[in-house]
Design an enzyme around this catalytic site. Structure first.
Site, short mmCIF file in Angstrom:
data_model
loop_
_atom_site.label_atom_id
_atom_site.label_comp_id
_atom_site.label_asym_id
_atom_site.label_seq_id
_atom_site.Cartn_x
_atom_site.Cartn_y
_atom_site.Cartn_z
N GLN A 1 15.79 29.85 -9.30
CA GLN A 1 17.03 29.66 -8.55
C GLN A 1 17.96 28.89 -9.48
O GLN A 1 17.96 27.67 -9.52
CB GLN A 1 16.74 28.90 -7.25
CG GLN A 1 15.68 29.57 -6.38
CD GLN A 1 16.18 30.85 -5.70
OE1 GLN A 1 17.24 30.87 -5.09
NE2 GLN A 1 15.41 31.93 -5.83
N ALA B 1 20.92 28.18 3.62
CA ALA B 1 20.09 28.78 2.57
C ALA B 1 20.93 29.24 1.38
O ALA B 1 22.16 29.24 1.43
CB ALA B 1 19.29 29.93 3.15
N HIS B 2 20.24 29.66 0.36
CA HIS B 2 20.88 29.99 -0.92
C HIS B 2 21.92 31.08 -0.80
O HIS B 2 21.76 32.05 -0.09
CB HIS B 2 19.86 30.35 -1.99
CG HIS B 2 18.91 31.45 -1.66
ND1 HIS B 2 18.00 31.90 -2.56
CD2 HIS B 2 18.70 32.14 -0.54
CE1 HIS B 2 17.28 32.85 -2.01
NE2 HIS B 2 17.68 33.01 -0.78
N ASN B 3 23.00 30.87 -1.54
CA ASN B 3 24.08 31.84 -1.66
C ASN B 3 24.89 32.04 -0.38
O ASN B 3 25.70 32.96 -0.30
CB ASN B 3 23.56 33.19 -2.16
CG ASN B 3 23.06 33.11 -3.59
OD1 ASN B 3 21.91 32.75 -3.83
ND2 ASN B 3 23.92 33.38 -4.53
#
Lengths: 331, 331, 331
Positions: free
Chosen positions: C202, C243-245
């Site tokens: 990540q 969460a990511h993005n």
């Protein structure tokens, strides 16, 4: 910042290079946001149409797509774009935070603790009595590990994470920030006058296998007696609750905000969706999947997918939801 | 490791001893996992059938069960197996992490703080201005307690927990790891141009009674003004959210991932199931139970059990779920 | 404790003063709990009836209410009681915890970090390589900020919060206790033997705008690549997962226990209710509202309110719930 030529990248990916670019590539980006020094990816037709207007100098492209790179632009054609992308991310993975000194002088380490070769222990950590760290363990600043806990080789523990006493942690694990391992399970009995609650001691521990990753602010409670167990290769997202005496097999996935109540058993390869909850003393057999937001109140057969609350076979649940909408439309 | 003879154990439990064992007993374990140095428990017929093949040398057995211990094995017959088990766990409860020194030299304690007799304060703690700790308070390493907060006698605060300023904490409480007490409540008003949000100061505090236990990574927000209040004997699991100005009576239970929105009132002995949420300004009267995963959007009468979202009488909800399944099967 | 005369308070509020009181006013309280040194508020008829029996010496009262203050008691009549109340809370806002010294000697600050004018850094903080703090940044004790992260002017970070490397944080933000910013996103791929899971690096970061507030024990994961982005003025409650993005526009609100799965996009001014979850890769357009406890599995149009799981138009959902209850009653 690291940068690579397209052929240096292809030395890693071993894809089929089509076209070429003289541009030095500095990282990956989505097709519509990419700059001229970035590489993007085109896994399906849906994204292919953005290629002509993209600024990216290169792309990972699915072998089946019929597309031309154009002037001073390159394609790396691959069968599995996601896998190639993962390798690309490894290539561009920036360095982790530095440790100026392996064991920071502000870390408080009990004289009986055994610290393996190559460990790094950050500022303001606490390592208790008879703790054993394998080799190459990393404790970032402000981590606490309590008495008699052991941690295997190459495990990484991020800041704010607390590992309570007598736990056994495997090797190659990653615990993200503010994780709580080994806090007391939630167990009470009525007081003798029936008016209150008396704490039941939680004398067990937590055993975590190898290659387990636990997300930020998640909790794994110690067992009432015996052990709460997380099998090798399990991957646990943020803000997940794993209650006392639960047992997870190998390579299970638990997404954010999901939870296991006490004494839940998961087989191998079980997938628990985000915000799903599993009732205490339930067994979810290997390969089963629990949909996001579900509440599971009974055992789930191996390989089955369940959904809803109370959770049932996912196809049945989807049919029910559709039927209800249909029925109500007519009214 | 502590070990006891069967008669030493029976001196505590005062049960009816049947049979005998010369084995030293080192701890409790489930009937199918127990080793020869362990004691197990048989609360019902369901488990009785595993006794012949169990390796356990002894068992707590319900008085009504008709079962023989066998050669060099012993039963302690009791009316309440769960209660006897809880006493057994107290007997085998291992020591808590050691403090080599009562007040660790790396703890930063404001000169105006008052620290009671017998307190233990671990490494890298922070204790702010005019904080008052009663006697025998334990702060494990990396705890922060901010200005003007008071903590009663014998309260235990685990690592990573932060208690903000001006809070009042009772005696004999246990706060597990990474708990947040007294963070600002969540309150905003529209900005004057209507385009943004302006923070409303949260000038109140948190008041927590005696014998309250709060699980890992749970949060109790300070009040907008006045106090967020948790009554004596409340037991709160991990990852629970208690928003500003909520008021909990005595001996309430909140299971993992449950939450009270702002200004919720709970009576005494209210039980909130896992992942259940209570709407702001709702009252749940004494003795009521909210089923796991429920969403309560209106007041709940004393003693009532509610379930579902929106939550309603639990029996009605169960009937509805059954009726829907029945109706859809016919279609 | 600060105290004010009624006319001092009215100098701030610029309301219409009716009656008078010689009492020094020490803070606000609800009408039924207020003491003689407190000011209360009466926004509607519902509360007006408690005035005669209230001990409060003064009240903020809606201009439309026909009520007399009585002997030695005063009213401040205002059009917007909530807004006046917010100003009153600002007036009585007590001082924040003290720093005896701006940079505490136990804080570990990398020699390459740049610390702006007027920053305060508490005990046992860690500030990594090449971190840049703007002016007047406050890090309370036991905060960690990792390498290459920048934090804008006047941002306040409470204890236990960890900000990982290479993040970009705006000015005037408030991060409450035990927040996790920039932990790895949750991404894996099947191992080549198909039996396990391999971590996908990540390599992205988190970018947070200005005037963002993040509640206790909430998490914002770093992007797989590129950035997880939180727009200016967003307000995030406790125990929230981002969460990511994911990308949030300006002035969005996320209530407690809510969550965005990966790559969710929120427009401006989106409101996510408590415990609601948004499926990955979903877009919720500007001005939309997601009801508490909902599960959103598809895009939501601008300005629309959705409810339930799967979430649909809120009015339709409410009608469905009513229709189901109606239908089942008849059976």
């Amino acid at each position: 910042m690291a940068s690579y030529t397209i052929s240096e990248i292809n030395n890693i990916l071993k894809a089929e290079l089509i076209g070429n670019t003289t541009q030095k590539i500095e990282g990956p980006e989505e097709i519509r946001k990419a700059s001229p020094t970035q590489i993007t990816f085109i896994g399906s037709k849906k994204y292919a149409k953005f290629w002509p207007d993209s600024e990216a100098c290169a792309a990972l492209v699915h072998t089946d797509l019929d597309l031309e790179p154009g002037e001073n632009r390159a394609f790396l054609k691959v069968k599995n774009v996601d896998l190639a992308m993962a390798k690309l991310l490894e290539l561009f993975n920036p360095p982790t935070p530095v440790f100026d000194t392996d064991i920071h002088p502000t870390a408080v380490i009990h004289e009986t603790a055994k610290i393996g070769a190559g460990c790094k222990i950050g500022a303001n950590c606490y390592v208790g009595k008879a703790v054993e760290l394998g080799s190459e363990v990393i404790l970032y600043p402000n981590v606490c590990v309590f008495d008699d806990t052991t941690i295997g080789n190459n495990t990484i523990v991020w800041s704010g994470t607390i590992i309570r006493e007598r736990c056994i942690i495997g090797s190659h694990c990653i615990f993200h920030t503010n994780v709580s391992i080994g806090a007391d399970g939630f167990g009470y009995r009525p007081s003798e006058d029936g008016k209150g609650l008396v704490k039941i001691p939680q004398i067990g521990n937590v055993i975590i296998g190898h290659y387990v990753e636990i997300g930020a602010n998640s909790c794994v409670d110690r067992a009432k007696f015996s052990s709460t167990i997380i099998g090798d290769g399990c991957k646990i997202d943020n803000l997940v609750q794993i209650a006392h005496n639960s047992i997870m097999g190998r390579s299970c996935i638990m997404a954010g905000h999901s939870g296991l109540a006490g004494s839940v058993t998961l087989g191998d390869g079980v997938v628990i969706g985000g915000s799903a909850s599993i009732k205490d003393h339930t067994t979810i057999h290997s390969g089963a999947t629990v949909g996001a937001g579900s509440g599971v109140i009974g055992d789930v057969e191996a390989g089955k997918t369940v959904l809803g609350y109370p959770a049932q076979d996912a196809r049945d649940m989807l049919k029910q939801w559709a039927a209800i909408r249909q029925f109500l439309k007519k009214k």
